[in-house]
Enzyme design. Structure first.
Site, PDB file in Angstrom:
ATOM      1  N   SER A 165      12.650 -42.768  27.347  1.00 52.92           N
ATOM      2  CA  SER A 165      13.671 -43.645  27.404  1.00 52.92           C
ATOM      3  C   SER A 165      13.698 -43.727  25.559  1.00 52.92           C
ATOM      4  O   SER A 165      13.062 -43.062  25.125  1.00 52.92           O
ATOM      5  CB  SER A 165      13.515 -44.977  27.805  1.00 52.92           C
ATOM      6  OG  SER A 165      11.950 -45.520  27.052  1.00 52.92           O
ATOM      7  N   GLY A 188      -1.294 -52.361  18.885  1.00 55.36           N
ATOM      8  CA  GLY A 188      -1.775 -50.925  19.221  1.00 55.36           C
ATOM      9  C   GLY A 188      -1.998 -50.820  19.901  1.00 55.36           C
ATOM     10  O   GLY A 188      -2.544 -49.316  20.631  1.00 55.36           O
ATOM     11  N   GLN A 212       2.736 -56.205  22.488  1.00 58.93           N
ATOM     12  CA  GLN A 212       3.925 -55.333  21.530  1.00 58.93           C
ATOM     13  C   GLN A 212       2.844 -55.121  20.267  1.00 58.93           C
ATOM     14  O   GLN A 212       3.082 -56.279  19.049  1.00 58.93           O
ATOM     15  CB  GLN A 212       5.038 -55.638  21.802  1.00 58.93           C
ATOM     16  CG  GLN A 212       5.296 -55.132  23.396  1.00 58.93           C
ATOM     17  CD  GLN A 212       6.621 -55.084  23.138  1.00 58.93           C
ATOM     18  OE1 GLN A 212       7.728 -54.589  23.049  1.00 58.93           O
ATOM     19  NE2 GLN A 212       7.095 -54.318  24.385  1.00 58.93           N
ATOM     20  N   ARG A 213       3.863 -54.365  19.311  1.00 56.65           N
ATOM     21  CA  ARG A 213       3.103 -54.334  17.984  1.00 56.65           C
ATOM     22  C   ARG A 213       1.849 -54.658  17.632  1.00 56.65           C
ATOM     23  O   ARG A 213       1.756 -54.660  16.437  1.00 56.65           O
ATOM     24  CB  ARG A 213       4.284 -55.103  16.836  1.00 56.65           C
ATOM     25  CG  ARG A 213       5.593 -54.112  17.661  1.00 56.65           C
ATOM     26  CD  ARG A 213       6.669 -54.777  16.498  1.00 56.65           C
ATOM     27  NE  ARG A 213       8.361 -55.143  16.384  1.00 56.65           N
ATOM     28  CZ  ARG A 213       8.424 -53.750  16.112  1.00 56.65           C
ATOM     29  NH1 ARG A 213       8.000 -52.289  15.149  1.00 56.65           N
ATOM     30  NH2 ARG A 213       9.713 -52.858  16.110  1.00 56.65           N
ATOM     31  N   MET A 266       4.524 -49.257  30.045  1.00 60.83           N
ATOM     32  CA  MET A 266       5.159 -50.353  29.411  1.00 60.83           C
ATOM     33  C   MET A 266       3.735 -51.277  29.041  1.00 60.83           C
ATOM     34  O   MET A 266       3.230 -51.259  28.987  1.00 60.83           O
ATOM     35  CB  MET A 266       5.681 -51.201  30.536  1.00 60.83           C
ATOM     36  CG  MET A 266       6.397 -52.516  30.334  1.00 60.83           C
ATOM     37  SD  MET A 266       5.159 -54.165  30.091  1.00 60.83           S
ATOM     38  CE  MET A 266       4.746 -53.796  31.770  1.00 60.83           C
ATOM     39  N   GLY A 269       0.417 -50.487  23.120  1.00 63.04           N
ATOM     40  CA  GLY A 269       1.394 -48.739  23.411  1.00 63.04           C
ATOM     41  C   GLY A 269      -0.001 -47.389  23.071  1.00 63.04           C
ATOM     42  O   GLY A 269       0.266 -46.689  23.604  1.00 63.04           O
ATOM     43  N   ARG A 270      -0.014 -48.206  21.780  1.00 64.98           N
ATOM     44  CA  ARG A 270      -1.222 -46.171  21.412  1.00 64.98           C
ATOM     45  C   ARG A 270      -2.064 -45.928  22.619  1.00 64.98           C
ATOM     46  O   ARG A 270      -2.139 -44.970  22.890  1.00 64.98           O
ATOM     47  CB  ARG A 270      -0.463 -46.762  20.360  1.00 64.98           C
ATOM     48  CG  ARG A 270      -2.064 -45.368  19.951  1.00 64.98           C
ATOM     49  CD  ARG A 270      -2.015 -45.036  18.355  1.00 64.98           C
ATOM     50  NE  ARG A 270      -3.358 -44.539  17.920  1.00 64.98           N
ATOM     51  CZ  ARG A 270      -3.145 -42.602  16.946  1.00 64.98           C
ATOM     52  NH1 ARG A 270      -1.082 -42.866  17.188  1.00 64.98           N
ATOM     53  NH2 ARG A 270      -3.866 -42.060  16.975  1.00 64.98           N
ATOM     54  N   GLU A 282       6.783 -37.827  31.185  1.00 65.32           N
ATOM     55  CA  GLU A 282       7.741 -37.624  32.701  1.00 65.32           C
ATOM     56  C   GLU A 282       9.486 -37.399  30.964  1.00 65.32           C
ATOM     57  O   GLU A 282       9.190 -38.767  30.942  1.00 65.32           O
ATOM     58  CB  GLU A 282       7.618 -38.349  33.526  1.00 65.32           C
ATOM     59  CG  GLU A 282       8.960 -37.929  34.340  1.00 65.32           C
ATOM     60  CD  GLU A 282       9.433 -38.567  35.689  1.00 65.32           C
ATOM     61  OE1 GLU A 282      10.068 -39.495  36.590  1.00 65.32           O
ATOM     62  OE2 GLU A 282       8.444 -39.425  36.342  1.00 65.32           O
ATOM     63  N   SER A 341       4.528 -41.322  34.471  1.00 64.05           N
ATOM     64  CA  SER A 341       5.964 -41.916  34.783  1.00 64.05           C
ATOM     65  C   SER A 341       6.029 -42.849  34.054  1.00 64.05           C
ATOM     66  O   SER A 341       7.485 -42.359  34.218  1.00 64.05           O
ATOM     67  CB  SER A 341       5.543 -41.948  36.438  1.00 64.05           C
ATOM     68  OG  SER A 341       4.994 -40.557  37.307  1.00 64.05           O
ATOM     69  N   CYS A 342       5.464 -43.531  34.283  1.00 66.51           N
ATOM     70  CA  CYS A 342       5.585 -44.725  33.044  1.00 66.51           C
ATOM     71  C   CYS A 342       5.168 -45.507  32.632  1.00 66.51           C
ATOM     72  O   CYS A 342       3.690 -45.528  33.070  1.00 66.51           O
ATOM     73  CB  CYS A 342       6.709 -45.983  34.279  1.00 66.51           C
ATOM     74  SG  CYS A 342       7.402 -47.793  33.978  1.00 66.51           S
TER      75      CYS A 342
END
Length: 329
Positions: A181, A154, A151-152, A145, A156-157, A177, A142-143
């Site tokens: 964005s 790995g 960040q940058r 972050m 997030g993946r 969902e 659903s969300c």
């Protein structure tokens, strides 16, 4: 431009500039900086108040159940109905870095999967994703972050990959969902492309594939698989006539009647092996730096709801209705 409220936070030894405003209570939101406990996510007005809180706070990891641990990384499953305050604070924190997020206080229907990086001081928040406990649309996220300081790198993946690992354990293909964005669209499209290209590379000697094959292996829903193949320019529609031979006289082999059906179209997979090879070369050069390994054997988790013994059946029906069978040319 409307000023961000608050403009900055202090979190776990980092001073982080916010990207968007978040609906903290007015007496907190109007301050130029908030001070947050990195373990329980309590927000305070000053450094002094935070220090006093930290001297009393016994939390060193998110509430809930640790369902994954590999080396210094853990994932905790947190129930929004059981740990309501923590999940609300997590959503308020996430809104500082997400422009589209609207869920802040109604957290009871959601599960939160919190990724932490661990050391002797505790389990430090890296990022999270949430998903509805019972979702008719098969959304597995659903969300999502990742904290700016991670960040940058790995993570997030890793979170996206973890969400699909849960989908495979559930026996139910997943999709994030919609609508995504701008940042989510970039992240997911990159993930989908890499996963599918690497699947094709691993099945170079396969004469025939189907969207269901890829869906089973990756946990992606068939629509996202088809969309990604099309975006890679690897699909063609082939018009053909279906020729059927029906034996009329069983005593006379070879004597038959030909029936020519109406023209139909079938999706055909035309693999660009040069593109696949280039991608695999990039992965070989950068995977150690940009990819965090995910070991399914480290997952200790049972799905909330057991799905029927024929997993992916609904998704297969959807795919077949779109004539989604593909063959390698």
């Amino acid at each position: 431009m409307q000023p961000r409220c608050p403009a900055a936070i202090e979190f776990g030894g980092y001073e982080i500039q916010t990207w968007y405003s978040s609906p903290y209570p007015q007496e907190y939101a109007r301050l130029p900086k908030l001070f947050l406990c990195e373990f329980c996510l309590k927000y305070t007005k000053s450094k002094e108040v935070l220090v006093r809180h930290q001297s009393k706070c016994r939390w060193r990891h998110p509430p809930g159940t640790e369902i994954y641990r590999q080396e210094d990384l853990s994932v905790f499953e947190v129930d929004g109905n059981v740990n309501k305050i923590y999940c609300q604070n997590l959503c308020l924190l996430a809104k500082l870095f997400l422009d589209h997020k609207t869920l802040y206080y109604d957290v009871e229907p959601f599960l939160f999967y919190v990724l932490t990086k661990n050391d002797r001081k505790g389990c430090h928040l890296v990022g999270y994703f949430s998903k509805e406990k019972h979702c008719q649309q098969k959304y597995n996220v659903s969300c999502i972050m990742t904290m700016p300081q991670y960040q940058r790198k790995g993570y997030g993946r890793f979170l996206i990959h973890f969400s699909y690992l849960l989908s495979k354990r559930e026996g139910q293909p997943g999709t994030p969902e919609k609508p995504l964005s701008d940042l989510g669209r970039v992240s997911y499209h990159a993930y989908w492309r890499s996963v599918i290209i690497e699947y094709l590379d691993a099945h170079r000697n396969t004469n025939a594939l189907s969207i269901q094959d890829i869906s089973h292996a990756t946990g992606m829903c068939s629509h996202d698989v088809a969309f990604t193949l099309q975006s890679l320019g690897m699909t063609r529609k082939l018009l053909y006539c279906n020729l059927k031979i029906r034996i009329v006289d069983k005593c006379t082999p070879g004597l038959g009647k030909c029936e020519m059906n109406e023209g139909r179209s079938k999706m055909v997979l035309c693999i660009d092996w040069k593109l696949v090879d280039e991608h695999m070369q990039r992965v070989a050069l950068t995977s150690a730096k940009n990819r965090i390994p995910l070991d399914p054997e480290c997952l200790r988790w049972t799905p909330l709801v057991a799905h029927p013994s024929s997993p992916f059946k609904d998704d297969e029906d959807d795919a077949s209705s779109q004539e989604a069978e593909i063959k390698v040319l």
